[in-house]
Design a protein around this motif. Sequence first.
Motif, PDB file in Angstrom:
ATOM      1  N   ALA A 173       0.862  -1.240  -0.053  1.00 37.85           N
ATOM      2  CA  ALA A 173      -0.293   0.020  -0.057  1.00 37.85           C
ATOM      3  C   ALA A 173       0.834   1.248   0.072  1.00 37.85           C
ATOM      4  O   ALA A 173       0.446   2.306  -0.415  1.00 37.85           O
ATOM      5  CB  ALA A 173      -1.082  -0.155   1.203  1.00 37.85           C
ATOM      6  N   HIS A 174       1.974   1.117   0.735  1.00 40.28           N
ATOM      7  CA  HIS A 174       2.827   2.555   0.828  1.00 40.28           C
ATOM      8  C   HIS A 174       3.530   2.606  -0.628  1.00 40.28           C
ATOM      9  O   HIS A 174       3.531   3.829  -0.924  1.00 40.28           O
ATOM     10  CB  HIS A 174       4.052   2.172   1.836  1.00 40.28           C
ATOM     11  N   ARG A 175       3.752   1.373  -1.202  1.00 34.73           N
ATOM     12  CA  ARG A 175       4.496   1.735  -2.587  1.00 34.73           C
ATOM     13  C   ARG A 175       3.502   2.285  -3.424  1.00 34.73           C
ATOM     14  O   ARG A 175       3.829   3.101  -4.680  1.00 34.73           O
ATOM     15  CB  ARG A 175       4.977   0.468  -3.021  1.00 34.73           C
ATOM     16  N   LEU A 176       2.347   1.939  -3.401  1.00 35.13           N
ATOM     17  CA  LEU A 176       1.145   2.527  -4.195  1.00 35.13           C
ATOM     18  C   LEU A 176       0.683   3.814  -3.874  1.00 35.13           C
ATOM     19  O   LEU A 176      -0.291   4.426  -4.399  1.00 35.13           O
ATOM     20  CB  LEU A 176       0.085   1.613  -4.254  1.00 35.13           C
ATOM     21  N   ARG A 177       1.235   4.427  -2.771  1.00 38.90           N
ATOM     22  CA  ARG A 177       0.823   5.629  -2.072  1.00 38.90           C
ATOM     23  C   ARG A 177      -0.674   5.875  -1.698  1.00 38.90           C
ATOM     24  O   ARG A 177      -1.175   6.675  -1.820  1.00 38.90           O
ATOM     25  CB  ARG A 177       1.127   6.872  -3.080  1.00 38.90           C
ATOM     26  N   ARG A 178      -0.996   4.418  -1.157  1.00 48.42           N
ATOM     27  CA  ARG A 178      -2.230   4.555  -0.537  1.00 48.42           C
ATOM     28  C   ARG A 178      -2.380   4.944   1.080  1.00 48.42           C
ATOM     29  O   ARG A 178      -1.428   4.406   1.785  1.00 48.42           O
ATOM     30  CB  ARG A 178      -3.055   3.064  -0.679  1.00 48.42           C
ATOM     31  N   PRO A 179      -3.145   5.827   1.354  1.00 56.65           N
ATOM     32  CA  PRO A 179      -3.133   6.006   2.792  1.00 56.65           C
ATOM     33  C   PRO A 179      -3.423   4.633   3.693  1.00 56.65           C
ATOM     34  O   PRO A 179      -4.419   3.930   3.193  1.00 56.65           O
ATOM     35  CB  PRO A 179      -4.330   7.078   2.789  1.00 56.65           C
ATOM     36  N   VAL A 180      -2.721   4.472   4.987  1.00 52.41           N
ATOM     37  CA  VAL A 180      -2.881   3.279   5.626  1.00 52.41           C
ATOM     38  C   VAL A 180      -3.488   3.890   6.873  1.00 52.41           C
ATOM     39  O   VAL A 180      -2.864   4.597   7.543  1.00 52.41           O
ATOM     40  CB  VAL A 180      -1.707   2.537   5.637  1.00 52.41           C
ATOM     41  N   ARG A 181      -4.811   3.182   7.376  1.00 54.57           N
ATOM     42  CA  ARG A 181      -5.225   3.616   8.749  1.00 54.57           C
ATOM     43  C   ARG A 181      -5.272   2.254   9.702  1.00 54.57           C
ATOM     44  O   ARG A 181      -5.220   1.377   8.870  1.00 54.57           O
ATOM     45  CB  ARG A 181      -6.398   4.309   8.676  1.00 54.57           C
ATOM     46  N   TYR A 182      -5.384   2.420  10.994  1.00 52.81           N
ATOM     47  CA  TYR A 182      -5.330   1.194  11.533  1.00 52.81           C
ATOM     48  C   TYR A 182      -6.636   1.305  12.804  1.00 52.81           C
ATOM     49  O   TYR A 182      -7.016   2.410  13.085  1.00 52.81           O
ATOM     50  CB  TYR A 182      -4.124   1.204  12.660  1.00 52.81           C
TER      51      TYR A 182
END
Length: 282
Positions: free
Chosen positions: A268-277
């Motif tokens: 997800a980080h490589r695709l520049r997608r925001p990540v929430r938890y």
Amino acid sequence: MTDTGTAPHFEPAVDQLGNVIEAVWRPDTATPAELAEHGFEQPYGLPVTWLGNEDDGLTAYVALGHDIDRRRLLATANRIARSTEQWANAIDDPTPGVLFTVLNHPPAQKWAVFVEPAEGTDVSHWPGDGAWYLESAAPDDPAATAITVFDLQPVRDDVHRLHRQVEHLRTRQARRGRRIITICGSTRFWAEMAQVNAELTARGHIVLAPGCNLKAPNGLWADETAREQLKPELDALHRDKIRLADEVLVIAPGGYIGDSTRAEIDHAHRLRRPVRYWPQNS
């Protein structure tokens, strides 16, 4: 370069005085050093170079030979794009469907003559040492070399169309207040993922979540062999769901994140997608 299939056998050009100013270069018999001097790269054992013009820049990739390993051609093409154009080409484009459209345009097998200045000549339209151009050839031409050409123009056309479609879809969803949210997490939190899925769906979001829990009994994976065969396919499918997402939500009660989930977060980080938890303090 065009491939007529009926091109006459190559004849080198001469100047006004009758001096031969062109020579055939045979890359299929060249040494690795000679290939590199003529613009070929072969990090994966397959010699590949690129064609271009002043208007469009890079327009095609050319590999030596027929019936080549297409994966090596694409991998080498991507490497060339990074080094010469400072961008990752369509192979790395995260837009859903782009990789499929790349694969849907197979390279074409052709015959061509590699032409360069004859030794001792100085011809202005050749820009420097190691320069050459391609001329279409008949298969029975003794000067011909077998090549495989990956034309970028139809790929670019399809990629631009996909970009417009995806952007239009995202715009419509944004107007409705909807987001595409992909859920990631260990299947040990299956119940929690189902609850979060229901909450987000009730709020009007589009939720993409794991669909198979290999730790639960099911006839589709009745034995260990079936589970082992299915897992990499499910992993690849979930990476595609991450590509589709506006954001990624990681379900991690107690802060637990396994190796598979961590790999999905990296993706997800490589695709520049925001990540929430979830929960927020995990």
